[in-house]
Scaffold this active site. Structure first.
Site, PDB file in Angstrom:
ATOM      1  N   HIS A   1       1.142 -11.619   2.422  1.00  0.00           N
ATOM      2  CA  HIS A   1       0.065 -10.902   1.737  1.00  0.00           C
ATOM      3  C   HIS A   1      -0.629 -11.773   0.684  1.00  0.00           C
ATOM      4  O   HIS A   1      -1.852 -11.865   0.654  1.00  0.00           O
ATOM      5  CB  HIS A   1       0.608  -9.625   1.098  1.00  0.00           C
ATOM      6  CG  HIS A   1      -0.440  -8.611   0.790  1.00  0.00           C
ATOM      7  ND1 HIS A   1      -0.168  -7.279   0.631  1.00  0.00           N
ATOM      8  CD2 HIS A   1      -1.792  -8.727   0.623  1.00  0.00           C
ATOM      9  CE1 HIS A   1      -1.288  -6.618   0.372  1.00  0.00           C
ATOM     10  NE2 HIS A   1      -2.282  -7.487   0.354  1.00  0.00           N
TER      11      HIS A   1
ATOM     12  N   TYR B   1       0.810  -1.221   0.000  1.00  0.00           N
ATOM     13  CA  TYR B   1       0.000   0.000   0.000  1.00  0.00           C
ATOM     14  C   TYR B   1       0.843   1.271   0.000  1.00  0.00           C
ATOM     15  O   TYR B   1       0.313   2.361  -0.238  1.00  0.00           O
ATOM     16  CB  TYR B   1      -0.929   0.042   1.223  1.00  0.00           C
ATOM     17  CG  TYR B   1      -1.851  -1.139   1.370  1.00  0.00           C
ATOM     18  CD1 TYR B   1      -2.107  -2.017   0.316  1.00  0.00           C
ATOM     19  CD2 TYR B   1      -2.483  -1.390   2.589  1.00  0.00           C
ATOM     20  CE1 TYR B   1      -2.944  -3.108   0.479  1.00  0.00           C
ATOM     21  CE2 TYR B   1      -3.327  -2.469   2.758  1.00  0.00           C
ATOM     22  CZ  TYR B   1      -3.546  -3.328   1.700  1.00  0.00           C
ATOM     23  OH  TYR B   1      -4.380  -4.407   1.876  1.00  0.00           O
TER      24      TYR B   1
END
Length: 268
Positions: free
Chosen positions: A101, A43
């Site tokens: 992730h 992000y």
């Protein structure tokens, strides 16, 4: 090790990569009552998330901070190196929850998970999590890890209810964390949610989030401005079992986050 016990709702920060806006959003969310903030190397906002936490009046110890190792950083040495970088970006000595992730790219189950175990042993991580794992990948990880899996984060909402993964999480005593719990906004137009929302003087977003909570999922909606308070209000909405069941009966199934390399893809 104590079991991870997440608040009923968390703050997602995917896409919020403007430093000042992200920091202000995190600060506001914590001041409103959020106590779980989710970020990721992918992000590119860990520093802003850390700044927002420091600006808030809420003690660091009261906040569950979760971040995720980028798929390209999942080789053994890269996990160790970039996890330290994430802690530095966040400005913390330890992170409450560290995820794999995506089980793609550099993911090598024995080596990747060995690094996660080491981070836990060194006290840099309090809990180990995985994200976007299928049941078979979860079973493999459970066999390889010394640490228990504390959470699996997956897309979850009324159009992708994830019954099998919910059951697996319940059976093995870990948290199922739901990203995109509003279906990237598409659920806000879903007629049954709109109808139920009217019956409770609530919003469709609150109904979708309350459904997740009722189904044992911890939703982490993104939100800014007034949406932060609206989403948090879902924790005070107690849907009747009959209404939860009405939402369960939605026949449509839609996955909004579906990259070609995803482990459930037919090409894999």
């Amino acid at each position: 090790m104590s079991r991870l016990d997440l608040p009923p709702i968390g703050l997602g920060t995917s896409g919020n990569d403007d430093f000042e806006e992200c920091a202000a959003t995190v600060e506001t969310a914590l001041d409103l009552g959020y106590r779980h903030v989710d970020t990721a190397q992918m992000y590119d906002n860990e520093a802003a998330v850390g700044e927002g936490i420091r600006r808030s009046d809420v003690d660091r110890e009261a906040v569950t901070i979760a971040t995720k190792i980028h798929p390209d950083n999942l080789a053994y040495e890269d996990v160790l190196e970039t996890a330290a970088e994430s802690l530095d970006q966040l400005g913390v000595d330890t992170v409450d929850l560290l995820y794999v992730h995506w089980p793609i790219s550099a993911y090598d189950p024995p080596e990747t998970l060995r690094a996660f175990d080491e981070l836990l042993e060194e006290g840099l991580v309090d809990h180990v999590g995985v994200s976007n794992f299928t049941p078979s990948l979860l079973e493999e990880a459970r066999q390889l890890l010394d640490a228990p899996i504390a959470a699996n984060q997956v897309e979850c909402h009324p159009l992708l209810p994830q019954q099998e993964l919910r059951a697996h999480a319940h059976e093995h005593g870990y948290e199922l964390v739901g990203y995109s719990p509003l279906g990237q906004g598409e659920l806000l137009e879903e007629p049954i949610l709109t109808e139920i929302a009217g019956e409770y003087d609530a919003t469709p977003a609150q109904v979708a989030l309350s459904w997740a909570i009722a189904r044992g999922v911890t939703p982490i909606p993104k939100g800014r401005g007034d949406h932060l308070r609206e989403n948090l209000g879902a924790t005070e909405l107690d849907l009747r079992a009959t209404d939860v069941a009405r939402i369960d009966e939605l026949g449509e199934r839609t996955r909004f986050v579906d990259p070609d390399a995803a482990p459930w893809s037919e090409s894999q």
